[in-house]
Design an enzyme around this catalytic site. Structure first.
Site, short mmCIF file in Angstrom:
data_model
loop_
_atom_site.label_atom_id
_atom_site.label_comp_id
_atom_site.label_asym_id
_atom_site.label_seq_id
_atom_site.Cartn_x
_atom_site.Cartn_y
_atom_site.Cartn_z
N SER A 68 7.21 5.14 -3.79
CA SER A 68 5.87 5.24 -4.36
C SER A 68 5.88 5.96 -5.70
CB SER A 68 4.93 5.99 -3.41
OG SER A 68 4.75 5.29 -2.20
N GLU A 89 -4.23 12.35 -2.52
CA GLU A 89 -3.09 11.45 -2.35
C GLU A 89 -3.56 10.01 -2.14
OE1 GLU A 89 -1.01 11.78 1.60
OE2 GLU A 89 -1.79 13.84 1.53
#
Length: 660
Positions: free
Chosen positions: A492, A404
């Site tokens: 995001s 991530e």
């Protein structure tokens, strides 16, 4: 009848003793309590993963419920939670990739509830996607007493095989057949694929190998709820396919689910679309002890049993942060007990130079990282020196998987500093980002390149680290405390909360493409006329070609052969003039990719495009019709900066969800 509490794994109930057979009506009543502070009844312990940032309480039953009707002697379901059964496990060995053959083993748990002894035999049939039988083999027979559960096995050769991979996600139907005294009493169908996996360490030689071929994993991290705006987690299966197709269209081949096991429909979709998965159990962002740790072991066990026939799952994730040596040993033991032959690895995301990370190095089978690439990573000296979970010792033992990266945010609607009606993004009181759609895409290109030039296949040891790259969040999500920001979600995503692509999506498409590709960031419809402020800006072209030439209304604005961050070709001081903007990418002087943008005229019409499932819009109480709304000019070109209000009306029974 039963109590389901963990909120993560599939669950099974045997209702045989409660159901009314014959013509009498049955009602199945469900009482729901989906509070995030729900406590386990037997112990009073809350579940670590129950938190709105990672596992939101969207409400209701938002996954399929199935009724299975069996005979008295039957193959069990892979539902350890509730039923304590393990179902069918299919795995392959002795791969000959060039010779297109493998030995396939089928293990089926069988229960005898007939009230008498029985000699039960197992056989298996493998059928290809065209309906042709490719293998058929008989297994062992077992003499079973009433009430007994036993594992029956069958092994045989599969020849002329097509092996599963992201490029060819080929699946077979495997039928397991039970017979008693020559009579078929149960048939189970399982869809799976066969692939050879290896997880290697070593500069220039390490990484993930699939069917004897190195595969660099590139893709995204996504919350396992995989929700849509206005719908939450409850939406029809075809929309999961819609999501997977977008991922594959960006040339991604990898998704890391956060931080609980995925929905079955998403795991199956990944199998069909060729998306390699990391599958966690249940977690938040800390190790834990006592009953909470036992809950995590149970969820991981149940998830392994449920998903172990999924060819796209290559990794089981023991934790969203590093766990202790004892806990990692227990997780690896679960993998070896319940998935010993599935070609998968167990590991955890370890994000810093802590004692537990160092201690688990010889135990974990892969190493998950968060935001691992950093100048401090590059400056490490010595094999054991560690930063953010990276060390040369780990690199040489097993794959290092970025899980991530790139935690920045930017909403789709803010094009750039020159585009109406916003002319850039102005932070609100609770906003944590400052990116326009353009600047977010540029920042993403910089991060992607930082990993790509340090991929494990690089033969330079100083730049040979990573086996995978995941940019966090594929779609905008109501996650991580961003619900009070300007966009009411975390932005995001590479697409927004209804899967409309942002500029960052097209940027990833180009970067992840192995074929020549090109994309001009933004649009070519800036304000014009005597009262408009002159737009003179840098035009950015994302391309994987050697050089790019930019044309404004047919006139060259120059050639750029020195891209920033590997993919970003910048052309400064371009003055807007209505007409066309064209970029041409070349390799060895030959045009191999191009894109052209045209200036849109004034808004003149509204176009509605319905998107429905492959069988059309079904009146089954659970289907959805997506309707794309576009504002076009008189020539049918989309007006990219129009922001006027649109009112809708509909007649007849329906539920309307306005998603922007």
């Amino acid at each position: 009848i039963g109590l389901y509490e963990n909120g993560v794994t599939a669950y099974g109930l045997d209702i045989s003793g409660a159901v009314h057979f014959g013509n009498e009506e049955n009602v199945l009543a469900v009482k729901l309590d989906n509070r995030t502070d729900y406590a386990e009844r037997s112990t009073g312990t809350t579940f670590q993963w129950n938190a709105n940032d990672f596992n939101p309480d969207h409400g209701g039953i938002n996954r399929h419920v199935w009724l299975h009707v069996t005979g008295k002697i039957y193959q069990t379901l892979p539902l350890y939670y509730g039923l304590e059964t393990t179902g069918v496990y299919v795995h392959a060995a002795n791969f000959n990739i060039a010779g297109k053959s493998a030995a396939v083993t089928v293990e089926s748990e069988v229960r005898n509830a007939s009230g008498d002894r029985a000699t039960v035999e197992l056989s298996a049939v493998i059928v290809d996607s065209g309906g042709q039988v490719r293998a058929k083999f008989d297994g062992n027979s077992v003499d079973m007493v009433d009430g007994e559960k036993s594992i029956l096995t069958a092994t045989g050769a599969l020849k002329g095989a097509r092996f599963w991979s992201p490029e060819d996600p080929y699946l077979y139907d495997v039928y397991t057949i039970l017979t008693v005294d020559g009579k078929t009493v149960d048939v189970n169908k399982l869809v799976t694929g066969f692939r050879k996996t290896e997880f290697k360490g070593g500069a220039g030689t390490g990484g993930v190998y699939l069917n004897d071929k190195f595969v660099y994993l590139k893709g995204f991290a996504q919350r396992a709820s995989n929700e849509w705006a206005g719908l939450g987690q409850a939406y029809p299966d075809w929309m999961h396919d819609f999501n997977a197709q977008l991922i594959r269209d960006s040339h991604a081949n990898y998704i890391r689910w956060m931080h609980i096991s995925p929905q079955r429909v998403d795991a199956d979709t990944a199998d069909r679309y060729g998306i390699i998965q990391i599958c966690p159990g249940g977690d938040k962002e800390a190790d834990t002890q006592g009953r909470r740790w036992e809950q995590r072991l149970e969820v991981m066990r149940d998830s392994i049993i449920y998903f172990r026939n999924s060819p796209s799952i290559l990794f089981w994730e023991a934790g969203n942060t590093v766990v202790t040596v004892e806990h990692m040993q227990q997780m690896v033991a679960l993998r070896k007990q319940w998935d010993p032959d599935g070609g998968r690895a167990m590991g955890a995301r370890g994000n810093d130079n802590v004692a537990a990370n160092t201690a688990t190095t010889p135990i974990a089978e892969f190493f998950g990282i968060m935001i691992g690439q950093d100048p401090r990573t590059d400056a490490l000296d010595g094999p054991a020196a560690m930063f953010r979970g990276y060390s040369a010792e780990r690199r040489d033992r097993a794959p290092l998987i970025e899980t991530e990266d790139f935690r920045e945010e930017g909403a789709r609607r803010f094009w750039d500093d020159f585009s109406p009606p916003y002319f850039g993004f102005t932070k609100g009181p609770n906003d944590t980002w400052q990116f326009t759609s353009e600047s977010l895409a540029l920042a993403a290109a910089k991060r992607y390149w930082a990993y790509w030039e340090n991929r494990i296949s690089n033969t330079d040891p100083a730049h040979s680290k990573w086996s995978a790259y995941a940019s966090i969040y594929f779609s905008d999500s109501d996650a991580d405390g961003r619900q009070d920001s300007s966009e009411v979600c975390r932005v995001s995503g590479k697409v927004d909360a209804v899967r409309l692509p942002k500029e960052i999506y097209f940027t990833h498409r180009v970067m992840q493409n192995e074929q020549p590709d090109i994309h001009i960031l933004g649009h070519w419809s800036y304000p014009a006329g005597p009262d408009a402020k002159k737009a003179v800006k840098t035009i950015y072209v994302i391309s994987n070609t050697q050089s790019v030439e930019l044309f404004v209304n047919g006139k060259s604005h120059g050639v750029n052969a020195q891209p920033a961050n590997g993919y970003v070709f910048a052309f400064p001081d371009v003055e807007f003039a209505p007409g066309s903007l064209k970029a041409v990418g070349r390799n060895d002087g030959k045009s191999v990719a191009q894109e052209e943008l045209a200036t849109a005229g004034p808004p003149a019409q509204i176009k509605l495009t319905p998107m429905v499932g492959p069988r059309g819009f079904e009146a089954d109480g659970q289907d959805v019709a997506l309707i794309d709304v576009e504002v076009l000019d008189a020539k049918g070109q989309r007006c990219p900066t129009d922001d006027a209000r649109i009112d809708f009306a509909f007649t007849g029974p329906a539920v309307w969800r306005w998603l922007q």
